[in-house]
Design a protein around this motif. Structure first.
Motif, mmCIF file in Angstrom:
data_model
loop_
_atom_site.group_PDB
_atom_site.id
_atom_site.type_symbol
_atom_site.label_atom_id
_atom_site.label_comp_id
_atom_site.label_asym_id
_atom_site.label_seq_id
_atom_site.Cartn_x
_atom_site.Cartn_y
_atom_site.Cartn_z
ATOM 1 N N ALA A 74 0.830 -1.205 0.000
ATOM 2 C CA ALA A 74 0.000 0.000 0.000
ATOM 3 C C ALA A 74 0.867 1.259 0.000
ATOM 4 C CB ALA A 74 -0.924 -0.011 1.214
ATOM 5 N N LYS A 75 1.952 1.228 0.754
ATOM 6 C CA LYS A 75 2.852 2.384 0.792
ATOM 7 C C LYS A 75 3.510 2.589 -0.564
ATOM 8 C CE LYS A 75 3.958 2.242 5.740
ATOM 9 N NZ LYS A 75 5.028 2.012 6.738
ATOM 10 N N ARG A 76 3.954 1.504 -1.164
ATOM 11 C CA ARG A 76 4.602 1.623 -2.468
ATOM 12 C C ARG A 76 3.602 2.076 -3.527
ATOM 13 N NH1 ARG A 76 6.896 -3.329 -1.049
ATOM 14 N NH2 ARG A 76 6.232 -4.443 -2.914
ATOM 15 N N LEU A 77 2.377 1.576 -3.422
ATOM 16 C CA LEU A 77 1.345 1.990 -4.379
ATOM 17 C C LEU A 77 1.071 3.489 -4.262
ATOM 18 C CD1 LEU A 77 -0.730 1.204 -6.513
ATOM 19 C CD2 LEU A 77 -2.337 0.689 -4.657
ATOM 20 N N GLU A 78 1.070 3.983 -3.022
ATOM 21 C CA GLU A 78 0.856 5.415 -2.810
ATOM 22 C C GLU A 78 1.970 6.237 -3.454
ATOM 23 O OE1 GLU A 78 0.364 8.540 0.955
ATOM 24 O OE2 GLU A 78 0.570 6.392 1.311
ATOM 25 N N LEU A 79 3.208 5.742 -3.313
ATOM 26 C CA LEU A 79 4.336 6.438 -3.919
ATOM 27 C C LEU A 79 4.232 6.439 -5.440
ATOM 28 C CD1 LEU A 79 7.243 5.079 -1.682
ATOM 29 C CD2 LEU A 79 6.473 7.436 -1.802
ATOM 30 N N TYR A 80 3.876 5.304 -5.985
ATOM 31 C CA TYR A 80 3.752 5.198 -7.445
ATOM 32 C C TYR A 80 2.647 6.114 -7.966
ATOM 33 C CZ TYR A 80 6.950 1.307 -8.345
ATOM 34 O OH TYR A 80 8.059 0.552 -8.506
#
Length: 557
Positions: free
Chosen positions: A537-543
């Motif tokens: 979820a954190k990586r998706l937010e960054l992307y």
């Protein structure tokens, strides 16, 4: 340009997040799509100073008195920065420059440098000191090997102010010797004394401008010399590189977002923290399971046709195997008719004999009726298991999966018991009451061909008994045909319909009385999956942040 730099930062953070969680495949792909600047040069060529001048901050380890600093740091660690004396000795191990290093260190360093500057998106900042011969410059040599056309190499000449008297770097800076595709840029870095005195970047840049504008040899070149000009040139070039890479980066980020969303979908929603949220989550998962189960019965998913097969093939075949004609053989008819008469022979029609013959035949239908109930029960259990396996959310929570499965099977067992009672009652009702029309036909049959004046012994002859057996068989077949239709109706009403309507009703009733801790035990997700979901979820937010940024830049082009 600020937007582009912000974009690169966001993508880099996304890449770093991937790297932190071992996404080896995605990390190199995105990193390679990003423009980067690599500073190369020999030892003491001024690499650190140039980098800090461009950035405008001191951030690299450099300078002298490293041993002194280590002693001071060790003293602080021992005395707690109290600056008091301590009897604890400080032990320092000092090695020669060659000790503790592998023989291959030079080649290792070169391989590491090459791994960066060989990438087509890497901008090479080749640092060479002006007080050394450029013909032996390590930076120019390795840059030309990986970038022979010089399309991404920028030459930076340092230590111009330290050249011997009577010499200068004008021919190099004017592009007359050692020519590169992009003009050389000269810089004057802070000296070690300046660094020790903490001379800030603003003052250092001011002194650098003054040097070029006041030195006769370089005065005509002053407008394109210095760290500030170098930063502007790199920024402009970086902007062009970023814009050219935007479509590819957009595609890579979109692909990464789709992959992350797909994996998050596979992992399922995170567990709610409060009791109400947990209860709602369990109910929602059960609803999905229940819908999957109904779709099997309704034909949307396979398996429901097996129930119809029980009614269309299994039940008729079982009824046929009863072979009523054998049960109504001459010997059985004679035996039951005689026993039913007792000491008083029947006068016109053996009513009790008929009843016993019919009841003894019909009672055998109980077996196929029970078998049909059990067969449908087994099919429903099979469909429940299929629906459980097809409900991804139940795979996520093993304890809830067991609870739902047990609750569904218990409901099916209750429905089977009720269905068996209702279905057997249909058979028992046929056994307990014979239709009036059947008896009314008997005198008519006698009038048409029988003779009631025959002796009692004539009434037990083969022809008479055969007529009775044939009449009973006709009635039993009529009832059997009726039950063949009514038994499936009973089973569907008591089992199939009820399973569709209230499979988990008892489970829901019990669920409402459970406390948060009990609900939490049902949602016993693997901690590794929880951590994985959070990281994704954190990586998706960054992307997505990077995607929004790059889309804005793309539209602004």
């Amino acid at each position: 340009m600020d937007n582009l730099i912000s974009l690169v930062n966001k993508i880099q953070r996304a890449c770093t997040a991937l790297g932190d969680h071992g996404e080896e495949n995605a990390l190199p792909t995105l990193w390679d799509a990003l423009p980067a600047i690599a500073v190369v040069g020999g030892q003491s060529s001024g690499k650190s100073s140039v980098l800090e001048s461009i950035v405008g901050k001191d951030f690299l380890p450099r300078g002298s008195a490293l041993v002194r600093k280590e002693i001071a740091d060790e003293t602080d660690r021992e005395t707690g920065r109290s600056k008091q004396i301590s009897s604890v000795p400080i032990h320092l191990s000092i090695f020669s420059p060659n000790e503790g290093q592998p023989d291959s260190i030079v080649q290792d360093i070169e391989n590491m440098v090459r791994s960066y500057i060989e990438k087509p998106n890497c901008i090479i900042l080749a640092i060479s000191p002006a007080n050394q011969d450029l013909a032996t410059s390590d930076a120019i040599k390795i840059s030309r090997e990986v970038d022979p056309k010089g399309e991404r190499t920028f030459g930076v000449l340092t230590k111009i102010d330290l050249m011997d008297k009577g010499t200068d770097a004008v021919e190099i800076l004017e592009g007359k010797s050692y020519k590169l595709q992009y003009p050389w840029i000269g810089v004057v870095n802070r000296s070690q004394a300046d660094i020790n005195k903490n001379v800030d970047m603003i003052a250092a840049r001011r002194r650098e401008r003054e040097y070029f504008s006041s030195t006769p040899e370089y005065k005509h070149l002053a407008q394109r010399m210095g760290s500030e000009h170098l930063a502007k040139v790199l920024s402009k070039h970086l902007e062009l590189v970023i814009k050219s890479r935007i479509p590819g980066i957009q595609s890579l980020i979109s692909k990464s977002i789709a992959e992350l969303e797909a994996e998050l979908s596979r992992l399922g929603k995170p567990i709610a923290t409060d009791a109400g949220g947990k209860l709602y989550m369990i109910m929602e998962i059960c609803r999905i399971f229940d819908q999957n189960f109904k779709e099997h019965l309704d034909g949307i998913r396979p398996g429901g046709d097996k129930v119809y097969n029980v009614f269309d093939n299994q039940l008729p075949a079982a009824l046929k195997r009863l072979q009523f004609d054998k049960q109504l053989s001459m010997e059985n008819v004679r035996k039951l008719i005689t026993e039913a008469d007792g000491y008083q022979p029947h006068l016109i029609a053996p009513e009790q004999g008929y009843r016993r013959l019919i009841e003894s035949s019909l009672v055998s239908i109980r077996g196929p009726a029970e078998a049909a109930v059990d067969a449908v029960h087994s099919i429903l259990k099979e469909l429940v298991q299929k629906a459980i396996n097809e409900t991804a959310e139940l795979k996520q929570y093993p304890s809830l999966r067991v609870e739902v499965g047990n609750a569904a099977f218990e409901s099916l067992e209750r429905m089977r018991d009720e269905s068996k009672k209702a279905t057997l009652k249909l058979v028992d009702m046929e056994c307990s009451y014979l239709t009036v029309d059947f008896f009314r036909k008997l005198p008519q049959d006698i009038e048409k061909g029988g003779n009631p004046t025959h002796s009692i012994f004539d009434r037990y002859n083969d022809s008479y008994l055969r007529r009775i057996g044939s009449t009973v068989l006709s009635y039993v077949n009529m009832v059997c045909a009726s039950l063949r239709n009514s038994i499936p109706k009973s089973i569907v009403y008591c089992q199939v319909r009820e399973a569709k309507r209230s499979l988990l009703d008892h489970f829901f009733t019990e669920l409402g009385g459970k406390e948060q801790k009990q609900l939490g035990k049902m949602l016993d997700e693997d901690p590794a999956i929880m951590e994985r979901r959070t990281a994704l979820a954190k990586r998706l937010e960054l992307y997505k942040a990077a995607q929004a940024e790059i889309d804005a830049v793309a539209w602004a082009k």
